[in-house]
Structure formats: structure tokens, C-alpha cells
Design a protein around this motif. Structure first.
Motif, PDB file in Angstrom:
ATOM      1  N   SER A  82       4.121  42.545  -3.420  1.00  0.00           N
ATOM      2  CA  SER A  82       2.936  41.913  -2.844  1.00  0.00           C
ATOM      3  C   SER A  82       3.304  40.531  -2.304  1.00  0.00           C
ATOM      4  O   SER A  82       3.958  39.736  -2.991  1.00  0.00           O
TER       5      SER A  82
ATOM      6  N   LYS B 207       0.953  38.340  -1.407  1.00  0.00           N
ATOM      7  CA  LYS B 207      -0.098  37.395  -1.783  1.00  0.00           C
ATOM      8  C   LYS B 207      -0.768  37.807  -3.094  1.00  0.00           C
ATOM      9  O   LYS B 207      -0.630  38.944  -3.562  1.00  0.00           O
ATOM     10  N   ASP B 208      -1.495  36.860  -3.661  1.00  0.00           N
ATOM     11  CA  ASP B 208      -2.399  37.194  -4.764  1.00  0.00           C
ATOM     12  C   ASP B 208      -3.597  37.932  -4.159  1.00  0.00           C
ATOM     13  O   ASP B 208      -4.193  37.451  -3.180  1.00  0.00           O
ATOM     14  N   GLY B 209      -3.919  39.099  -4.738  1.00  0.00           N
ATOM     15  CA  GLY B 209      -5.025  39.862  -4.168  1.00  0.00           C
ATOM     16  C   GLY B 209      -5.250  41.158  -4.914  1.00  0.00           C
ATOM     17  O   GLY B 209      -5.118  41.209  -6.145  1.00  0.00           O
TER      18      GLY B 209
ATOM     19  N   THR C  26       1.276  37.557  -6.542  1.00  0.00           N
ATOM     20  CA  THR C  26       2.354  37.420  -5.552  1.00  0.00           C
ATOM     21  C   THR C  26       3.699  37.797  -6.182  1.00  0.00           C
ATOM     22  O   THR C  26       4.039  37.335  -7.273  1.00  0.00           O
TER      23      THR C  26
ATOM     24  N   GLN D 110      -5.939  40.060   0.337  1.00  0.00           N
ATOM     25  CA  GLN D 110      -5.852  38.777  -0.351  1.00  0.00           C
ATOM     26  C   GLN D 110      -7.173  38.396  -1.016  1.00  0.00           C
ATOM     27  O   GLN D 110      -8.263  38.833  -0.598  1.00  0.00           O
TER      28      GLN D 110
ATOM     29  N   ASP E 120       0.205  42.744   3.973  1.00  0.00           N
ATOM     30  CA  ASP E 120       0.707  41.821   2.939  1.00  0.00           C
ATOM     31  C   ASP E 120       1.586  42.510   1.906  1.00  0.00           C
ATOM     32  O   ASP E 120       1.528  42.220   0.696  1.00  0.00           O
TER      33      ASP E 120
END
Length: 601
Positions: A237, A239-241, A280, A293, A322
Motif C-alpha cells: 500500500s 498510503k494509509d487507507g 502505508t 486513501q 495506490d
């Protein structure tokens, strides 16, 4: 003399096809810039075709701006060597004596110079000289004529006052300001001139690069290595999501759990209305193919334990969104290094990223200072003696540039001790960098010791200030740098000669071995010396332009001149019509430190 515009024309089929192979053209440009502070250089490359050579020369002559054209290549006996034939029809006057001087000096170096057919002559207001095509030959030819060029151009341009001034100096009716830098002698009671010629800086550097062998065979041991792993080794990943299937739509989705960086890839079944919260760098669940995200979601509900259980996805999921695919940064069996870069930061970081460790040998270096007058900084003061700063300074410079110092010592002025110490050191090191003992004093034993140890003395003097007595010697794969004993001279010559040699031995590319060079504008006037001078200066940036201020008295014993020194300004030697570098003039400067701009305005 006003700005001189030079033309450098490389004549070579090979270089025309691949300009990167042109060595003699860039060499001439460097020699011109080193010798003439007011020079501009126009360059071109043409194949060995008479019509094309002549066309380029005619265009330059017709411009009326070029004062000197130097051709390199095409002067030999081969069928396609036609540079003299292309040049001759363009000349208004031939200068056979000038061509003869070049030939005679070249013959002192090699008998093969007899096979060069270069011409010298004048076309309009332009002096044209044909040089051979090798880097070594153009260096020798240029050094032969460089001191003649200003007077020759004054004559061609009918500069009567300057011509008379030069004639007066030659005939003794004006103060004599120039002593030939190549004057040598026997160094004995009857002739106390040094037996070593005073060589130009660039010639010494070329000699060093041609002599020093590379102790680190990085070409095979490092640059050819393939990666044993993929980076990343899983779909990661970005991003944080929330990880989910792209076939699902936006809207509310049930949160099955949270995946953190370092967790194993999750193989649980995943429906289109479900997702995993993900950090992430964490691996995607096996059935997910995208990440939305956090900023594009809305939390709808938490469970009784306070964990997220329902989120609203506010954008349409898209496959690959992402997500960093397997091997995106580096695929298995790809070269770890896309290009050679011997920087320890680069090498160690990239090797660590693929889980490899490789011992990369560095040149082994020892630092020695000579002088019976020297005390260790830890000693108590003694009448008639001084504290040694050179050993500390040179060892710290090595560390600053990423190399290790294996040994330091201070030797008294003794032939026997010097010989014994160097003999022992060269059993365990590749380089000895010694300060002091290389000049013309009664106690300067370094050069006799080197000769006794069967070292070849490549250089005993350099046409520069400070640092004239610099000595470079070699024996097989062992190398000796004798730096002058004055601290500033040692500081300057280390940067200009010893550091490039050590970097070259360590496997660096040649263009990166020497200090980087920038152009700076002088903030103060400075009197020129009879030798090219490397002046310590601090640099400030004003509206994007670099300005340099000389750091006080430049005498070579005054170590304080390195305080605040960001660069070494490369000033040319004084000439009969130029005695001073003026504030506002632009000169090349060698960068001494990474943080080389002291102030921004």
C-alpha cells in the motif's frame, strides 16, 4: 589584453560519431582556461574530410572574433589525415618558425613527433595552429606556445604600445617579471636550481591518473551484481487507507480488520462490500487490488471494542490505485546499481535494501609529517620547536571525504629514519601522504630516500602557488605524495592532487575525482603572481550569483586562511599586460566543502 576568443576544432571521424571520445579538445579547453583568465572558447568537432574542415575554419575566420584557432587531429601520415591541406589555402601568411618550435619541443619528448605535419599561420587577424590528435601531444604543444601567444596576438592586431613594452622587457630596458617555470639545474653547490621541471597543474593530474591503478575492481565486484529479491516483495500500500476490490462500488463497506506494515499478506476471502484498513507499506490482502486513501472516506460506525466496523467510500475504486506492485522499485535479477556510483552512502544503502553485505576495499593510506622542529599537539612547548598541525589536518580531511587513515607519524629530518619508516609503511599501505622534506633544504631527504627505495619520481615541482615543491612518486602499485611542509600548501595540494588519486584508486569515475568547479565573481582586487595561484576564499550568494571574498593574507604558512574557506579560486599567472585580478571578474573556483556557501543575501 581584452578577452581572447579561442576556437578549438577537433578533427576525427571517431569523435565526430561519438563526441564523448574526444579527449584532446576538452584538454585544450582546460589548458586555455587555466592559462588565460580572459579567454572564451568556441568548440566544434568535424570528421576527417577536407571540405568540412575547411568550411568550419572559414566560418570561424570570417566571423572576425576568434583570435586563435587550435586544431587537434589529422596531422599525421594516414590517408585521411588532411588537416594541414585544409588549412593551408586559408592562410594569408605561414609561420614556419612557430611550427618549427613546436616540432623541436615535441621531438624532445618522442621521436614520433617527426611524423606530425602541423602548420602554423595567420588568416586575417586569426592565428591558426595545427596540433596532433592525442591528449598528451596537445598538452605539450600548447605548453610550448602559450607564453608566445599574447605577444603574437599583439603583433597581429598591431597593438604598438604592447609590442614595444614586450620588446623593452626582452631587451632589458624594463623590469624583468618572468622567470621561466621550466628552469632546472643540478641542485648542487654550483647550480642550485631544482633538477625537476615545474609542470603545469593539469599535466601533473593527467600523469597521476595515468599512473595510479585502481585498487577496488568495482566494475566486476559491485556494478554487475543482480538483485536477489524483489522490492517490494509483495503488493504494498502506498498510503494509509482501505484495501478492497475495485469491482465494488463506492458507498458503505464493512471493515474486516486492520493490516499493519510487517504483517503477512492476508488470504481471507473478501467480498465487494468489504475492506481492510491498511497502513502505508503494508501488504495488500490477496483478494484486494486497490487502496482508497483515508482522506476519501468517512467513518460510519465502530464496534463495541472501539474498532472501525463500517466506512463510507466516497470515490469509485480503481484497479491498482495506490498500490506498489511486486518488484516495482527493483525486480529480481535486475542490476542493483543502474549506473556506477562509488559514494559509500549509495553503495551501502542499496546493498542493505536487498539484504546483501559486501566488503569494499578502500585504498590504505598513511599520513606522515617530517621535520625535527615538530612537536605533537599533546607535547609541552619547547624552544625552537612548533606544534605539528599537518598530520591532524590531513587525517581529518581523509575522514571528511570518506577515507580512513591507517597510520600517522612525525619523523625527524633524518635520511635513515625516513627510509626505515617509508619502507615499513609501504609494506601495509597503498598511499603515503607526507608533508615536508620535499623542497631544496639541506634536511629535505624525502626525494633522495624515494630514489634509494627505487621509486620513480614523476613530478618534483608544479607551476602553482602555493605548493610548488609537490612531489609524486610510484613503485609498482605503491604511491607517494610529498606535500610541502607549510600548512596551507599541504592543504591545497592534498585537495588538488592526493584526493583525486585516492578517489581514482577507490574506483571513482575520473570526472568526479577532482573537486567540483563553479564560477565565482571576485569581491576584491587581487595581485596576480608569476605562477597560477589557488586562493582561499569564502562564498556568498547574491540573487543566485556566487561572489567570492579572499580570506585574508594568503601566505602559505598562515593556516588561518582556511578558516571560512569555501573554495580555491583558480587565478591565472601574471602576464606582461595583466598584473591584477579585478573585483567583478569571474574565475573558476574549486569547491572545498559540501556547505560551500557561507552566506545568502
Amino acid at each position: 589584453m581584452e578577452s581572447i576568443i579561442f576556437g578549438v576544432l577537433t578533427v576525427s571521424d571517431t569523435c565526430y560519431q561519438d563526441p564523448a571520445k574526444d579527449k584532446s579538445g576538452p584538454r585544450l579547453r582546460a589548458l586555455i582556461n587555466e592559462s588565460f583568465a580572459n579567454a572564451q572558447v568556441t568548440e566544434s568537432i568535424v570528421p576527417d574530410e577536407k571540405d568540412l574542415i575547411q568550411q568550419e575554419l572559414r566560418e570561424w575566420i570570417d566571423l572576425g572574433e576568434l583570435r586563435v584557432i587550435l586544431t587537434t587531429g589529422g596531422t599525421g601520415f594516414a590517408p585521411r589525415d588532411v588537416t594541414p591541406e585544409a588549412t593551408k589555402p586559408l592562410l594569408d601568411k605561414e609561420c614556419p618558425q612557430l611550427a618549427l618550435v613546436i616540432a623541436l619541443e615535441s621531438l624532445k619528448k618522442t621521436r614520433f613527433a617527426a611524423l606530425s605535419r602541423g602548420l602554423a599561420g595567420i588568416a586575417g587577424n586569426t592565428l591558426i595552429l595545427n596540433f596532433p590528435g592525442s591528449e598528451k601531444a596537445v598538452t605539450e604543444c600548447f605548453e610550448t606556445v602559450k607564453d608566445l601567444l599574447p605577444h603574437a596576438l599583439n603583433l597581429i592586431g598591431d597593438e604598438i604600445s604592447l609590442v614595444r613594452k614586450t620588446h623593452a622587457e626582452v631587451q632589458g630596458s624594463a623590469p624583468q617579471r618572468h622567470i621561466c617555470p621550466h628552469k632546472t639545474g643540478k641542485g648542487n653547490d654550483y647550480d642550485r636550481n631544482s633538477p625537476f621541471p615545474m609542470l603545469p597543474v593539469q599535466e601533473v593530474l593527467s600523469m597521476i591518473f595515468d599512473t595510479v591503478k585502481r585498487t577496488s575492481n568495482l566494475d566486476t565486484s559491485l556494478w554487475q551484481l543482480n538483485s536477489p529479491v524483489n522490492i517490494p516483495p509483495f503488493r504494498a500500500s502506498i498510503k494509509d487507507g482501505y484495501a478492497m476490490k475495485s469491482t465494488g462500488f463506492s458507498g458503505s463497506k464493512r471493515v474486516l480488520g486492520c493490516i499493519a506494515a510487517g504483517d503477512a499478506p492476508n488470504s481471507s476471502p473478501l467480498a465487494e462490500d468489504e475492506c481492510f484498513k491498511i497502513n502505508t507499506g503494508a501488504p495488500l490482502p490477496l483478494e484486494a487490488d486497490c487502496v482508497v486513501q483515508v482522506e476519501d472516506t468517512e467513518l460510519l460506525q465502530r464496534d463495541k471494542h472501539g474498532q472501525e466496523s463500517l466506512v463510507n467510500i466516497k470515490v469509485e475504486p480503481q484497479a491498482g490505485l495506490d498500490v506498489r506492485p511486486v518488484g516495482f522499485d527493483l525486480s529480481i535479477k535486475d542490476r542493483i546499481f543502474p549506473a556506477p556510483d562509488p559514494s559509500p552512502v549509495v553503495v551501502k544503502s542499496l546493498l542493505a535494501s536487498v539484504g546483501k553485505r559486501l566488503a569494499i576495499p578502500k585504498p590504505r593510506v598513511a599520513i606522515v609529517s617530517t621535520g625535527s622542529e615538530l612537536l605533537s599537539p599533546r607535547d609541552q612547548p619547547v624552544p625552537g620547536k612548533i606544534f605539528d598541525s599537518n598530520t591532524t589536518m590531513l587525517a581529518e580531511l581523509l575522514l571528511y571525504f570518506g577515507f580512513d587513515c591507517m597510520h600517522t607519524s612525525v619523523l625527524s629530518d633524518s635520511f635513515k629514519q625516513t627510509k626505515e619508516s617509508l619502507t615499513d609503511l609501504f609494506e601495509v599501505v597503498d598511499f603515503v601522504i607526507c608533508s615536508g622534506g620535499v623542497s631544496m633544504g639541506d634536511k629535505d631527504f624525502v626525494k633522495p630516500v624515494l630514489e634509494d627505495l627505487q621509486f620513480k619520481l614523476h613530478c618534483g615541482r608544479v607551476n602553482m602557488k602555493p605548493g610548488k615543491p609537490l612531489t609524486f612518486a610510484s613503485r609498482n602499485d605503491k604511491y607517494f605524495f610529498g606535500l610541502p611542509g607549510n600548512p596551507v600548501s599541504a592543504f591545497v595540494t592534498f585537495h588538488l592532487f592526493a584526493l583525486p588519486a585516492i578517489r581514482w584508486a577507490a574506483g571513482w569515475d575520473r570526472p568526479k575525482c577532482s573537486l567540483p568547479v563553479v564560477n565565482v565573481k571576485l569581491l576584491n582586487d587581487f595581485s596576480l603572481d608569476g605562477r597560477p595561484e589557488f586562493v582561499r576564499a569564502s562564498v556568498i550568494s547574491k540573487s543566485g550569483e556566487l561572489y567570492a571574498s579572499v580570506t585574508g593574507d594568503q601566505i602559505s604558512s598562515r593556516l588561518q586562511s582556511i578558516v571560512g574557506a569555501d573554495v580555491l579560486i583558480n587565478l591565472p599567472a601574471r602576464t606582461s599586460d595583466r598584473y591584477e585580478a579585478k573585483a567583478g571578474e569571474v574565475f573558476p573556483a574549486s569547491v572545498l566543502r559540501y556547505d560551500f556557501i557561507s552566506k545568502y543575501e
